[in-house]
Design a protein around this motif. Structure first.
Motif, PDB file in Angstrom:
ATOM      1  N   VAL A 192       0.846  -1.187   0.000  1.00 45.90           N
ATOM      2  CA  VAL A 192       0.000   0.000   0.000  1.00 45.90           C
ATOM      3  C   VAL A 192       0.882   1.237   0.000  1.00 45.90           C
ATOM      4  CG1 VAL A 192      -1.758   1.270   1.279  1.00 45.90           C
ATOM      5  CG2 VAL A 192      -1.800  -1.240   1.244  1.00 45.90           C
ATOM      6  N   GLY A 193       0.665   2.120  -0.974  1.00 42.68           N
ATOM      7  CA  GLY A 193       1.439   3.354  -1.060  1.00 42.68           C
ATOM      8  C   GLY A 193       2.762   3.211  -1.770  1.00 42.68           C
ATOM      9  N   ASN A 194       3.145   2.008  -2.150  1.00 49.30           N
ATOM     10  CA  ASN A 194       4.399   1.802  -2.875  1.00 49.30           C
ATOM     11  C   ASN A 194       4.118   1.738  -4.370  1.00 49.30           C
ATOM     12  OD1 ASN A 194       5.802   1.644  -0.493  1.00 49.30           O
ATOM     13  ND2 ASN A 194       5.695  -0.581  -0.380  1.00 49.30           N
ATOM     14  N   LEU A 195       5.057   2.225  -5.165  1.00 51.44           N
ATOM     15  CA  LEU A 195       4.925   2.167  -6.611  1.00 51.44           C
ATOM     16  C   LEU A 195       5.595   0.906  -7.127  1.00 51.44           C
ATOM     17  CD1 LEU A 195       5.761   5.875  -7.496  1.00 51.44           C
ATOM     18  CD2 LEU A 195       3.521   4.801  -7.388  1.00 51.44           C
ATOM     19  N   PRO A 196       5.027   0.288  -8.148  1.00 57.68           N
ATOM     20  CA  PRO A 196       5.693  -0.888  -8.715  1.00 57.68           C
ATOM     21  C   PRO A 196       7.009  -0.489  -9.380  1.00 57.68           C
ATOM     22  CG  PRO A 196       3.757  -0.306 -10.017  1.00 57.68           C
ATOM     23  CD  PRO A 196       3.760   0.570  -8.805  1.00 57.68           C
ATOM     24  N   ASP A 197       7.909  -1.440  -9.496  1.00 54.34           N
ATOM     25  CA  ASP A 197       9.224  -1.180 -10.064  1.00 54.34           C
ATOM     26  C   ASP A 197       9.145  -0.799 -11.544  1.00 54.34           C
ATOM     27  OD1 ASP A 197      10.410  -1.703  -7.679  1.00 54.34           O
ATOM     28  OD2 ASP A 197      10.831  -3.805  -8.145  1.00 54.34           O
ATOM     29  N   ARG A 198       8.139  -1.298 -12.257  1.00 53.06           N
ATOM     30  CA  ARG A 198       8.079  -1.090 -13.703  1.00 53.06           C
ATOM     31  C   ARG A 198       7.037  -0.046 -14.107  1.00 53.06           C
ATOM     32  NH1 ARG A 198       6.676  -6.627 -15.791  1.00 53.06           N
ATOM     33  NH2 ARG A 198       6.055  -7.029 -13.674  1.00 53.06           N
ATOM     34  N   GLU A 199       6.742   0.891 -13.244  1.00 53.70           N
ATOM     35  CA  GLU A 199       5.750   1.905 -13.603  1.00 53.70           C
ATOM     36  C   GLU A 199       6.360   2.888 -14.594  1.00 53.70           C
ATOM     37  OE1 GLU A 199       2.973   5.326 -11.580  1.00 53.70           O
ATOM     38  OE2 GLU A 199       3.505   3.539 -10.453  1.00 53.70           O
ATOM     39  N   ALA A 200       5.522   3.370 -15.521  1.00 49.48           N
ATOM     40  CA  ALA A 200       5.999   4.284 -16.558  1.00 49.48           C
ATOM     41  C   ALA A 200       6.413   5.618 -15.949  1.00 49.48           C
ATOM     42  CB  ALA A 200       4.903   4.503 -17.582  1.00 49.48           C
ATOM     43  N   ASP A 201       7.355   6.245 -16.608  1.00 52.34           N
ATOM     44  CA  ASP A 201       7.830   7.562 -16.189  1.00 52.34           C
ATOM     45  C   ASP A 201       6.695   8.571 -16.358  1.00 52.34           C
ATOM     46  OD1 ASP A 201       9.400   9.706 -15.522  1.00 52.34           O
ATOM     47  OD2 ASP A 201      10.330   9.854 -17.501  1.00 52.34           O
ATOM     48  N   PRO A 202       6.344   9.352 -15.339  1.00 50.40           N
ATOM     49  CA  PRO A 202       5.231  10.304 -15.474  1.00 50.40           C
ATOM     50  C   PRO A 202       5.455  11.334 -16.570  1.00 50.40           C
ATOM     51  CG  PRO A 202       5.990  10.198 -13.195  1.00 50.40           C
ATOM     52  CD  PRO A 202       6.904   9.367 -14.013  1.00 50.40           C
ATOM     53  N   ALA A 203       6.714  11.719 -16.808  1.00 48.75           N
ATOM     54  CA  ALA A 203       6.988  12.683 -17.871  1.00 48.75           C
ATOM     55  C   ALA A 203       6.660  12.082 -19.230  1.00 48.75           C
ATOM     56  CB  ALA A 203       8.438  13.125 -17.823  1.00 48.75           C
ATOM     57  N   MET A 204       6.924  10.796 -19.400  1.00 51.09           N
ATOM     58  CA  MET A 204       6.628  10.144 -20.674  1.00 51.09           C
ATOM     59  C   MET A 204       5.125  10.051 -20.893  1.00 51.09           C
ATOM     60  SD  MET A 204       7.629   8.982 -23.447  1.00 51.09           S
ATOM     61  CE  MET A 204       9.183   8.223 -23.674  1.00 51.09           C
ATOM     62  N   SER A 205       4.362   9.789 -19.850  1.00 47.43           N
ATOM     63  CA  SER A 205       2.915   9.707 -20.028  1.00 47.43           C
ATOM     64  C   SER A 205       2.340  11.086 -20.332  1.00 47.43           C
ATOM     65  CB  SER A 205       2.248   9.103 -18.796  1.00 47.43           C
ATOM     66  OG  SER A 205       2.448   9.917 -17.670  1.00 47.43           O
ATOM     67  N   ARG A 206       2.917  12.130 -19.763  1.00 46.10           N
ATOM     68  CA  ARG A 206       2.465  13.483 -20.090  1.00 46.10           C
ATOM     69  C   ARG A 206       2.805  13.835 -21.531  1.00 46.10           C
ATOM     70  NH1 ARG A 206       4.133  16.863 -14.681  1.00 46.10           N
ATOM     71  NH2 ARG A 206       2.546  15.951 -13.329  1.00 46.10           N
ATOM     72  N   LEU A 207       3.978  13.419 -21.971  1.00 46.16           N
ATOM     73  CA  LEU A 207       4.373  13.663 -23.352  1.00 46.16           C
ATOM     74  C   LEU A 207       3.451  12.908 -24.305  1.00 46.16           C
ATOM     75  CD1 LEU A 207       6.409  14.926 -25.318  1.00 46.16           C
ATOM     76  CD2 LEU A 207       7.776  12.853 -25.071  1.00 46.16           C
ATOM     77  N   LEU A 208       3.135  11.685 -23.978  1.00 44.40           N
ATOM     78  CA  LEU A 208       2.218  10.896 -24.808  1.00 44.40           C
ATOM     79  C   LEU A 208       0.841  11.546 -24.832  1.00 44.40           C
ATOM     80  CD1 LEU A 208       1.654   8.362 -26.472  1.00 44.40           C
ATOM     81  CD2 LEU A 208       1.111   7.191 -24.329  1.00 44.40           C
ATOM     82  N   ALA A 209       0.360  11.994 -23.684  1.00 47.20           N
ATOM     83  CA  ALA A 209      -0.944  12.656 -23.632  1.00 47.20           C
ATOM     84  C   ALA A 209      -0.927  13.936 -24.458  1.00 47.20           C
ATOM     85  CB  ALA A 209      -1.320  12.955 -22.191  1.00 47.20           C
ATOM     86  N   ALA A 210       0.153  14.696 -24.395  1.00 44.04           N
ATOM     87  CA  ALA A 210       0.255  15.927 -25.178  1.00 44.04           C
ATOM     88  C   ALA A 210       0.270  15.622 -26.673  1.00 44.04           C
ATOM     89  CB  ALA A 210       1.509  16.692 -24.781  1.00 44.04           C
ATOM     90  N   CYS A 211       1.011  14.598 -27.075  1.00 42.13           N
ATOM     91  CA  CYS A 211       1.069  14.227 -28.491  1.00 42.13           C
ATOM     92  C   CYS A 211      -0.293  13.757 -28.990  1.00 42.13           C
ATOM     93  CB  CYS A 211       2.117  13.142 -28.716  1.00 42.13           C
ATOM     94  SG  CYS A 211       3.803  13.745 -28.543  1.00 42.13           S
ATOM     95  N   LEU A 212      -0.983  12.965 -28.193  1.00 38.98           N
ATOM     96  CA  LEU A 212      -2.319  12.503 -28.587  1.00 38.98           C
ATOM     97  C   LEU A 212      -3.301  13.665 -28.669  1.00 38.98           C
ATOM     98  CD1 LEU A 212      -2.622   9.174 -26.575  1.00 38.98           C
ATOM     99  CD2 LEU A 212      -2.265   9.463 -29.027  1.00 38.98           C
ATOM    100  N   THR A 213      -3.183  14.618 -27.770  1.00 39.83           N
ATOM    101  CA  THR A 213      -4.057  15.788 -27.802  1.00 39.83           C
ATOM    102  C   THR A 213      -3.804  16.613 -29.060  1.00 39.83           C
ATOM    103  OG1 THR A 213      -4.098  15.857 -25.392  1.00 39.83           O
ATOM    104  CG2 THR A 213      -4.745  17.867 -26.550  1.00 39.83           C
ATOM    105  N   VAL A 214      -2.544  16.816 -29.400  1.00 39.75           N
ATOM    106  CA  VAL A 214      -2.210  17.570 -30.606  1.00 39.75           C
ATOM    107  C   VAL A 214      -2.727  16.845 -31.847  1.00 39.75           C
ATOM    108  CG1 VAL A 214      -0.287  18.327 -32.066  1.00 39.75           C
ATOM    109  CG2 VAL A 214      -0.251  18.778 -29.621  1.00 39.75           C
ATOM    110  N   ALA A 215      -2.541  15.532 -31.896  1.00 41.50           N
ATOM    111  CA  ALA A 215      -3.017  14.763 -33.048  1.00 41.50           C
ATOM    112  C   ALA A 215      -4.541  14.834 -33.155  1.00 41.50           C
ATOM    113  CB  ALA A 215      -2.557  13.308 -32.927  1.00 41.50           C
ATOM    114  N   PHE A 216      -5.229  14.711 -32.032  1.00 44.56           N
ATOM    115  CA  PHE A 216      -6.690  14.787 -32.045  1.00 44.56           C
ATOM    116  C   PHE A 216      -7.156  16.168 -32.486  1.00 44.56           C
ATOM    117  CE2 PHE A 216     -10.700  15.759 -29.848  1.00 44.56           C
ATOM    118  CZ  PHE A 216     -11.508  14.811 -30.454  1.00 44.56           C
ATOM    119  N   ALA A 217      -6.493  17.216 -32.019  1.00 43.11           N
ATOM    120  CA  ALA A 217      -6.858  18.579 -32.402  1.00 43.11           C
ATOM    121  C   ALA A 217      -6.632  18.801 -33.900  1.00 43.11           C
ATOM    122  CB  ALA A 217      -6.066  19.590 -31.584  1.00 43.11           C
ATOM    123  N   ALA A 218      -5.558  18.257 -34.433  1.00 42.19           N
ATOM    124  CA  ALA A 218      -5.285  18.402 -35.861  1.00 42.19           C
ATOM    125  C   ALA A 218      -6.339  17.686 -36.695  1.00 42.19           C
ATOM    126  CB  ALA A 218      -3.886  17.864 -36.184  1.00 42.19           C
TER     127      ALA A 218
END
Length: 68
Positions: free
Chosen positions: A7-33
Motif C-alpha cells: 500500500v502506497g508503494n509504486l511498482p518497479d516497472r511503472e511508466a515515467d510520469p513525464a513520458m505519459s504526459r508527453l504521450l498525452a500531449a502528443c495525442l491531444t495535438v493529433a486529435f486537435a489536428a
C-alpha cells in the motif's frame, strides 16, 4: 522484499510520469489536428452545397447625359 508492491508503494516497472504526459500531449495535438481538418472539410462541403447567389447589385444609378 525487493519488488514487493504494498500500500502506497509504486511498482518497479511503472511508466515515467513525464513520458505519459508527453504521450498525452502528443495525442491531444493529433486529435486537435484531425478535428481541425475535419471541420475545414465540413465547412467547405457546406459552402459547396449552398446554392449560388445571383450577382445583382442592390443599388443602381442612372447615368446622366454625357454633356455638362
Amino acid at each position: 522484499m525487493a519488488g514487493h508492491v504494498g500500500v502506497g508503494n509504486l511498482p518497479d516497472r511503472e511508466a515515467d510520469p513525464a513520458m505519459s504526459r508527453l504521450l498525452a500531449a502528443c495525442l491531444t495535438v493529433a486529435f486537435a489536428a484531425v478535428l481541425a481538418v475535419g471541420t475545414a472539410f465540413g465547412v467547405v462541403a457546406l459552402l459547396e452545397a449552398a446554392p449560388d447567389q445571383p450577382n445583382t447589385p442592390l443599388i443602381t444609378y442612372e447615368r446622366a447625359g454625357q454633356g455638362s
